[in-house]
Design an enzyme around this catalytic site. Structure first.
Site, PDB file in Angstrom:
ATOM      1  N   HIS A 216     104.495  15.126 -21.705  1.00  0.00           N
ATOM      2  CA  HIS A 216     103.190  14.874 -22.323  1.00  0.00           C
ATOM      3  C   HIS A 216     102.710  13.479 -21.956  1.00  0.00           C
ATOM      4  O   HIS A 216     103.489  12.520 -21.969  1.00  0.00           O
ATOM      5  CB  HIS A 216     103.285  14.978 -23.848  1.00  0.00           C
ATOM      6  CG  HIS A 216     102.011  14.621 -24.543  1.00  0.00           C
ATOM      7  ND1 HIS A 216     100.961  15.511 -24.663  1.00  0.00           N
ATOM      8  CD2 HIS A 216     101.593  13.463 -25.132  1.00  0.00           C
ATOM      9  CE1 HIS A 216      99.965  14.923 -25.301  1.00  0.00           C
ATOM     10  NE2 HIS A 216     100.319  13.687 -25.597  1.00  0.00           N
TER      11      HIS A 216
ATOM     12  N   ASP B  77      97.024  20.104 -37.728  1.00  0.00           N
ATOM     13  CA  ASP B  77      96.732  18.986 -36.824  1.00  0.00           C
ATOM     14  C   ASP B  77      95.309  19.068 -36.284  1.00  0.00           C
ATOM     15  O   ASP B  77      94.607  18.057 -36.195  1.00  0.00           O
ATOM     16  CB  ASP B  77      97.731  18.959 -35.671  1.00  0.00           C
ATOM     17  CG  ASP B  77      97.386  17.886 -34.655  1.00  0.00           C
ATOM     18  OD1 ASP B  77      97.382  16.704 -35.027  1.00  0.00           O
ATOM     19  OD2 ASP B  77      97.097  18.233 -33.494  1.00  0.00           O
TER      20      ASP B  77
ATOM     21  N   ARG C  45      89.897  12.747 -38.533  1.00  0.00           N
ATOM     22  CA  ARG C  45      90.194  11.381 -38.078  1.00  0.00           C
ATOM     23  C   ARG C  45      89.140  10.901 -37.097  1.00  0.00           C
ATOM     24  O   ARG C  45      88.743   9.724 -37.094  1.00  0.00           O
ATOM     25  CB  ARG C  45      91.573  11.336 -37.426  1.00  0.00           C
ATOM     26  CG  ARG C  45      92.738  11.451 -38.392  1.00  0.00           C
ATOM     27  CD  ARG C  45      94.036  11.759 -37.671  1.00  0.00           C
ATOM     28  NE  ARG C  45      94.313  10.776 -36.642  1.00  0.00           N
ATOM     29  CZ  ARG C  45      95.061  11.020 -35.562  1.00  0.00           C
ATOM     30  NH1 ARG C  45      95.578  12.220 -35.367  1.00  0.00           N
ATOM     31  NH2 ARG C  45      95.270  10.073 -34.699  1.00  0.00           N
TER      32      ARG C  45
ATOM     33  N   SER D 286     100.675  13.707 -34.806  1.00  0.00           N
ATOM     34  CA  SER D 286      99.809  14.670 -34.134  1.00  0.00           C
ATOM     35  C   SER D 286     100.433  15.157 -32.830  1.00  0.00           C
ATOM     36  O   SER D 286     100.543  16.366 -32.583  1.00  0.00           O
ATOM     37  CB  SER D 286      98.440  14.033 -33.868  1.00  0.00           C
ATOM     38  OG  SER D 286      97.617  14.890 -33.105  1.00  0.00           O
TER      39      SER D 286
ATOM     40  N   LYS E 117     102.712  19.088 -32.077  1.00  0.00           N
ATOM     41  CA  LYS E 117     102.419  20.073 -31.017  1.00  0.00           C
ATOM     42  C   LYS E 117     103.630  20.278 -30.119  1.00  0.00           C
ATOM     43  O   LYS E 117     103.901  21.406 -29.677  1.00  0.00           O
ATOM     44  CB  LYS E 117     101.208  19.615 -30.206  1.00  0.00           C
ATOM     45  CG  LYS E 117      99.901  19.664 -30.983  1.00  0.00           C
ATOM     46  CD  LYS E 117      98.697  19.438 -30.115  1.00  0.00           C
ATOM     47  CE  LYS E 117      98.480  17.989 -29.777  1.00  0.00           C
ATOM     48  NZ  LYS E 117      97.923  17.218 -30.906  1.00  0.00           N
TER      49      LYS E 117
END
Length: 446
Positions: A82, A161, A168, A183, A187
């Site tokens: 990621h 989320d 947010r 967050s 995932k």
């Protein structure tokens, strides 16, 4: 429990229990806690922070809010990757087949681009025929057969989320480290991988503008992952200029192919080799990062990584002929060089402004519903440290719709800063964060 009492407790610096955090997340997801109360709680977290334990509990509560992907039918250690986002960041297109060629199963869910950062799904969809909407069963079958699949985020994963992030985004609470860490890692945990390598960007084109902020975020995400049994390594990497030279969907696919074929820009290749090497170590296909690096270099030079890319593209419905014939990818109608307004050495490039220039041409989205043009974007010619003479091209704009051309040209020129001496060379890999601490494993190169 009442939301009011928990908001007050956090506002006053208290630590919430797992039951209290679960009550807030579940109530907000189901609709019994209104936006205004959750917004107040998020702002309290923004100013008061969270303990590591609270961040883990928040992550788990978001995971429990939806489905969890089961990759148990895929043999081996599944390793995800990621990135926190950047300009010209096409690393997944290279790292996924490279790690898979080393024998590491890669089953990855990716998002679409928004604003100045590009999305992996958009880049893959610029390949004719490529399918990103696979079912979870189709994704698992493909990974078993070919070792790699990258698909659009699907199903009912972490709905809490999604709802919290939207709130947010409109309440100025996005840049809170525990909220970001929860967050991202919710995932990753819901996606079902056994381990993950994180690329945490720092610099002008990144979400975290400072190195310290990026290191703090990396530490928080590693702590959350390791506490929940997800082996996690984070590389803090520089994003003070675009990564590589291509910014724009089809342009970035071409550049990724160049790297897989043994060429491509030095910075992009170096980062991908580092990321893939840590994936190979986590997947237990090499004992050390140095051993993994040698393996990855061999897979690139020997053509195995490119062959795996070809197999991946073909299996997921894309046309593998794009590897030999780049003209099969979308191509803009015009290429417009952007001249430099000054002479000197390139001291810095504001990567975010370059990304915005590409978005002005249609390469990015202003909202999630916006369409993009896969052919357009920017090719950066002059990188940091290079000598430029006035009138020389800084880059090339790839243009279909001339409406944003003038503004994009001005943006690219404004992104550059010049000096009379070459700037000091900056490290691409700034730090490596593991469960043992910062630089628990040294960077593979400088």
């Amino acid at each position: 429990m009442r939301a009011y009492d928990l908001i007050l407790k956090k506002r006053n610096g208290g630590e919430l229990s797992v039951e209290e955090i679960d009550f807030l997340v579940k109530g907000y997801t189901e609709g019994s806690i209104p936006d205004y109360q959750m917004a107040a709680f998020l702002m309290a977290v923004y100013f008061r922070g969270m303990s590591d334990r609270e961040a883990v509990d928040l992550t788990e509560a978001m995971v429990r809010s939806g489905d969890r992907c089961d990759l148990g039918s895929i043999p081996g250690i599944k390793v995800d990757k990621h990135s926190t986002g950047g300009v010209g960041d096409k690393t997944t297109l290279i790292v996924a087949p490279l790690a898979a060629a080393a024998g590491v199963p890669v089953a990855k869910m990716s998002g679409r681009g928004l604003g100045h950062t590009g999305g992996t799904v958009d880049k893959l969809e610029s390949i004719p025929g490529f399918r990103t909407t696979l079912t979870l069963d189709e994704m698992a079958k493909q990974v078993r057969e070919t070792g790699v699949a990258v698909v659009a985020q699907t199903g009912n994963l972490t709905p809490a989320d999604k709802k919290l992030y939207a709130l947010r985004d409109v309440t100025a609470t996005v840049d809170s480290i525990p909220l970001i860490a929860s967050s991202v890692m919710s995932k990753k945990l819901a996606s079902g991988a056994d381990a993950v390598v994180l690329d945490v960007k720092a610099g002008s084109g990144a979400f975290m503008k400072t190195v310290q902020g990026a290191v703090d975020l990396a530490r928080a995400m590693v702590a959350v992952g390791e506490r929940r049994g997800l082996h996690t390594v984070a590389l803090v990497t520089g994003m003070d200029e675009p990564l590589g030279t291509a910014v724009g969907n089809a342009l970035e696919v071409r550049e990724a192919i160049d790297v897989l074929a043994g060429g491509g820009p030095e910075d992009l290749r170096e980062l991908c080799v580092n990321l893939a090497s840590y994936m190979v170590v986590l997947g237990r296909k090499a004992p050390t990062p140095a051993d993994a690096r040698r393996l990855c270099e061999e897979l690139l030079s020997g053509g195995c990584a490119l062959a795996k890319f070809r197999e991946w593209i073909s299996t997921q419905g894309g046309d593998p002929a794009v590897i030999e014939d780049g003209s099969l990818l979308p191509r803009a109608a015009r290429e417009v060089p952007v001249p430099s307004a000054a002479s000197g050495f390139v001291e810095s490039i504001d990567a975010e402004t370059v990304g915005k220039a590409a978005s002005l041409l249609g390469a990015g989205r202003l909202t999630k519903e916006s369409s993009i043009d896969p052919a357009v974007g920017v090719t950066v010619i002059k990188k940091v440290g290079m000598r430029v003479e006035e009138g020389e091209p800084l880059g090339i704009l790839h243009v279909n719709d001339p409406a944003g051309l003038d503004e994009a040209m001005t943006a690219l020129q404004k992104a550059y800063r010049f000096g009379q001496e070459p700037p000091p060379r900056r490290r691409l890999i700034i730090a490596v964060v593991t469960r043992d601490g910062v630089d628990g494993h040294p960077p593979l190169s400088t």
